[in-house]
Design a protein around this motif. Structure first.
Motif, PDB file in Angstrom:
ATOM      1  N   ASN A 114      12.232  26.058  50.204  1.00 27.16           N
ATOM      2  CA  ASN A 114      11.981  26.218  48.815  1.00 27.16           C
ATOM      3  C   ASN A 114      11.266  27.757  49.413  1.00 27.16           C
ATOM      4  OD1 ASN A 114      11.475  23.772  47.634  1.00 27.16           O
ATOM      5  ND2 ASN A 114       9.904  23.624  48.433  1.00 27.16           N
ATOM      6  N   TRP A 117      10.481  30.255  47.180  1.00 24.38           N
ATOM      7  CA  TRP A 117       9.586  30.098  45.477  1.00 24.38           C
ATOM      8  C   TRP A 117       8.030  29.984  45.866  1.00 24.38           C
ATOM      9  CZ3 TRP A 117      12.169  29.817  40.930  1.00 24.38           C
ATOM     10  CH2 TRP A 117      11.484  28.860  40.203  1.00 24.38           C
ATOM     11  N   LYS A 132      11.359  35.353  33.213  1.00 21.26           N
ATOM     12  CA  LYS A 132      11.862  34.533  33.929  1.00 21.26           C
ATOM     13  C   LYS A 132      13.271  34.960  34.594  1.00 21.26           C
ATOM     14  CE  LYS A 132      10.198  30.326  31.779  1.00 21.26           C
ATOM     15  NZ  LYS A 132       9.906  29.167  31.607  1.00 21.26           N
ATOM     16  N   VAL A 136      14.459  34.575  39.103  1.00 19.60           N
ATOM     17  CA  VAL A 136      15.233  33.823  40.475  1.00 19.60           C
ATOM     18  C   VAL A 136      16.109  35.611  40.862  1.00 19.60           C
ATOM     19  CG1 VAL A 136      18.317  33.284  39.408  1.00 19.60           C
ATOM     20  CG2 VAL A 136      16.336  32.188  38.247  1.00 19.60           C
ATOM     21  N   MET A 139      14.173  36.250  44.344  1.00 26.00           N
ATOM     22  CA  MET A 139      14.614  35.246  44.562  1.00 26.00           C
ATOM     23  C   MET A 139      16.145  35.174  45.362  1.00 26.00           C
ATOM     24  SD  MET A 139      14.783  30.837  43.979  1.00 26.00           S
ATOM     25  CE  MET A 139      14.818  31.416  42.793  1.00 26.00           C
ATOM     26  N   LYS A 140      17.364  35.509  44.982  1.00 22.71           N
ATOM     27  CA  LYS A 140      18.487  35.932  45.036  1.00 22.71           C
ATOM     28  C   LYS A 140      18.338  36.614  46.071  1.00 22.71           C
ATOM     29  CE  LYS A 140      21.064  34.044  40.814  1.00 22.71           C
ATOM     30  NZ  LYS A 140      22.220  34.627  40.216  1.00 22.71           N
TER      31      LYS A 140
ATOM     32  N   GLU B  91      16.051  26.492  31.046  1.00 19.17           N
ATOM     33  CA  GLU B  91      15.516  26.763  31.743  1.00 19.17           C
ATOM     34  C   GLU B  91      15.147  26.195  32.726  1.00 19.17           C
ATOM     35  OE1 GLU B  91      12.454  29.457  28.837  1.00 19.17           O
ATOM     36  OE2 GLU B  91      11.974  26.976  28.541  1.00 19.17           O
ATOM     37  N   SER B  94      17.558  26.897  35.596  1.00 14.87           N
ATOM     38  CA  SER B  94      17.589  28.452  35.538  1.00 14.87           C
ATOM     39  C   SER B  94      16.350  27.810  36.983  1.00 14.87           C
ATOM     40  CB  SER B  94      17.466  29.396  34.688  1.00 14.87           C
ATOM     41  OG  SER B  94      15.703  28.974  35.436  1.00 14.87           O
ATOM     42  N   PHE B  95      15.896  27.572  37.443  1.00 12.63           N
ATOM     43  CA  PHE B  95      15.260  27.702  38.791  1.00 12.63           C
ATOM     44  C   PHE B  95      15.853  26.975  39.930  1.00 12.63           C
ATOM     45  CE2 PHE B  95      10.841  26.718  35.842  1.00 12.63           C
ATOM     46  CZ  PHE B  95      11.230  27.962  35.508  1.00 12.63           C
ATOM     47  N   PRO B  97      18.885  28.464  41.102  1.00 11.37           N
ATOM     48  CA  PRO B  97      20.128  28.554  40.883  1.00 11.37           C
ATOM     49  C   PRO B  97      20.808  28.989  42.082  1.00 11.37           C
ATOM     50  CG  PRO B  97      18.346  30.150  41.677  1.00 11.37           C
ATOM     51  CD  PRO B  97      17.466  28.569  41.385  1.00 11.37           C
ATOM     52  N   PRO B  98      22.030  28.955  42.123  1.00  6.48           N
ATOM     53  CA  PRO B  98      23.165  28.640  42.909  1.00  6.48           C
ATOM     54  C   PRO B  98      22.857  29.896  43.167  1.00  6.48           C
ATOM     55  CG  PRO B  98      23.961  28.968  40.901  1.00  6.48           C
ATOM     56  CD  PRO B  98      22.855  28.760  40.580  1.00  6.48           C
ATOM     57  N   GLU B 113      18.676  26.775  45.350  1.00 11.22           N
ATOM     58  CA  GLU B 113      17.487  27.137  45.780  1.00 11.22           C
ATOM     59  C   GLU B 113      17.016  25.926  45.003  1.00 11.22           C
ATOM     60  OE1 GLU B 113      16.673  29.128  47.877  1.00 11.22           O
ATOM     61  OE2 GLU B 113      18.577  29.111  48.688  1.00 11.22           O
ATOM     62  N   ASN B 114      15.744  25.420  45.849  1.00  5.62           N
ATOM     63  CA  ASN B 114      14.488  24.118  45.466  1.00  5.62           C
ATOM     64  C   ASN B 114      15.017  23.383  45.243  1.00  5.62           C
ATOM     65  OD1 ASN B 114      13.463  26.901  45.850  1.00  5.62           O
ATOM     66  ND2 ASN B 114      13.954  27.329  43.561  1.00  5.62           N
ATOM     67  N   TRP B 117      12.754  20.072  44.994  1.00  5.62           N
ATOM     68  CA  TRP B 117      11.981  20.413  44.294  1.00  5.62           C
ATOM     69  C   TRP B 117      11.285  19.971  42.541  1.00  5.62           C
ATOM     70  CZ3 TRP B 117       7.890  20.573  47.373  1.00  5.62           C
ATOM     71  CH2 TRP B 117       6.532  21.247  46.447  1.00  5.62           C
ATOM     72  N   MET B 119       9.736  20.910  38.968  1.00  8.42           N
ATOM     73  CA  MET B 119       9.469  22.319  38.996  1.00  8.42           C
ATOM     74  C   MET B 119       7.846  21.571  38.051  1.00  8.42           C
ATOM     75  SD  MET B 119      10.632  24.530  40.293  1.00  8.42           S
ATOM     76  CE  MET B 119      11.862  24.853  41.476  1.00  8.42           C
TER      77      MET B 119
END
Lengths: 279, 279
Positions: A114, A117, A132, A136, A139-140, B91, B94-95, B97-98, B113-114, B117, B119
């Motif tokens: 994580n 995040w 939102k 993302v 993060m990317k 949504e 989308s948390f 994401p590749p 990612e994540n 985890w 959400m």
């Protein structure tokens, strides 16, 4: 909002390491005071206390002492702590656990889960990320800075024997070396890294002229920021801005940096970053 | 709590693939109905619609159609959706994401990612994880199932030519193959995988007798569950239980599975898993 005086921070670092520079950029931008312990890269006595053998390490004291490893975990955990005071820093850090894993090539590595995040609830999320998509996006690009951009540094600053020597002159001058060690490190290090950087170049499949890859990456970043905002974070840098800036700035004073300034569109954004961080 | 009828799910899978089995174990345990599309592993026509070329793929329709890739993302996203109805499934996805990234070896890979985890906000977290430690524990073992345990399957089920043939007989019987394809796949596949599994064994640094690694891993899992609880999740399986069970069960009917039952302590836990999933 800032925990004035309540968060004692000590950063163990090599000054010229991009991951350490990222952490400093983050701490400086957020106005968090911290002590620096420059680590001697040959003996590493300064981090003997730690079983984790890499820099940066951040010791944080918010009540009880706590060791944070990995530059992106440090940044995500401290940022979460600044935004949300629901959890102790210790609890926040536990959300980024190190997990031993085995790569496709059978190498055992430690990965932090994580790590890009922020651990925010819905209200806090809205405060930091009005939309939102920007969460993302941040993060990317943080991941891109860690997994791609940093790999362009060594091949570029050790590109020619002359550049390798200049780089090591700079590393020895800025870092913590004994007199003899420094002399040794400068010449042996420069020769070694000149060859290592060729191997890295091959491993990361860079072009013959590694500058091309640097320019391409930097322009890709500038394009992602776009022309409608000052920073990726809008009117203020977000964690991706700070990461990219932190990585690039370790080249300051070297030929690769000057070339980058001339041959890419990075300068306006880079100057804005300098201004908001020095403020 | 369950979205009866409101979540239409279609799983694209190879029945005998451990990642697909994990997703089925998860969906079955949570009582979520889903349609299965068995994919022909040679032509893969069934997933031509997708630019993501691996299975499992889950198509979810909770209002609008949505494609979920990667078994652990599927599980984390749907579980989050079941616990928390604050966000739409879109949504939530989308948390996770590749992100394209480059491995140390210069190979370009897609990582989510994540992915271990959930959400959740603070209240929801307390409901699912009464104590914070169990959340981290679940995450670590889910990752272990994906990054280590699965790698023990192929070397074990293709260990000898006889086992390789039995495995492919089972794969062809359970999977979607044309008559000729099946015959071809069985013999050519068995020979090929016998040799591939030797390479995998070397890559993952397994012992000469790969059973030893399987037994060790399985006993490590049993020890982690311990004797004070029925499952790692307590009285009910958590996502780590479901992942480990999902991976191991693809060996059912094969020699490796029977050996595992005899030579490890897995049986009581495994039977409990079968019972709660079949219920």
């Amino acid at each position: 909002q800032l925990p004035v005086g309540s968060l004692q921070l000590t950063l163990y670092q090599y000054k010229t390491c991009p991951f350490c520079s990222k952490v400093r950029a983050f701490l400086d931008y957020h106005g968090l005071p911290y002590e620096i312990v420059e680590v001697n890269p040959i003996m590493r006595k300064e981090i003997k206390f730690s079983s984790y053998r890499k820099v940066p390490i951040l010791l944080a004291n918010a009540g009880s002492p706590l060791q944070l490893n990995d530059s992106s975990v440090i940044i995500s955990a401290i940022k979460t702590y600044l935004v949300s005071r629901r959890n102790s820093l210790e609890e926040i850090v536990s959300f980024y656990p190190p997990v031993k894993t085995v790569t496709e090539q059978g190498k055992e590595v430690l990965e932090y889960e994580n790590k890009y995040w922020l651990m925010l609830d819905e209200k806090e999320t809205k405060r930091v990320y009005p939309v939102k998509e920007v969460r993302v996006e941040e993060m990317k690009w943080r991941k891109w800075a860690d997994d791609w951009l940093v790999h362009l540094i060594s091949p570029n600053v050790y590109r020619t024997p002359k550049e390798a020597l200049a780089s090591f002159d700079y590393i020895v001058r800025e870092g913590k070396f004994g007199t003899l060690e420094g002399l040794f490190a400068k010449y042996v290090g420069a020769v070694a890294m000149f060859f290592v950087s060729k191997r890295l170049k091959k491993r990361h499949q860079l072009r013959d002229d590694v500058r091309e890859d640097l320019y391409e990456a930097v322009n890709k970043w500038v394009k992602a920021v776009g022309t409608n905002r000052l920073f990726m974070g809008g009117n203020q840098p977000n964690l991706a801005d700070l990461a990219v800036y932190g990585v690039l700035r370790v080249m300051e004073g070297l030929e690769a940096f000057d070339d980058m300034m001339v041959h890419t569109n990075i300068q306006p954004w880079y100057q804005r970053m300098e201004e908001v961080i020095e403020k």
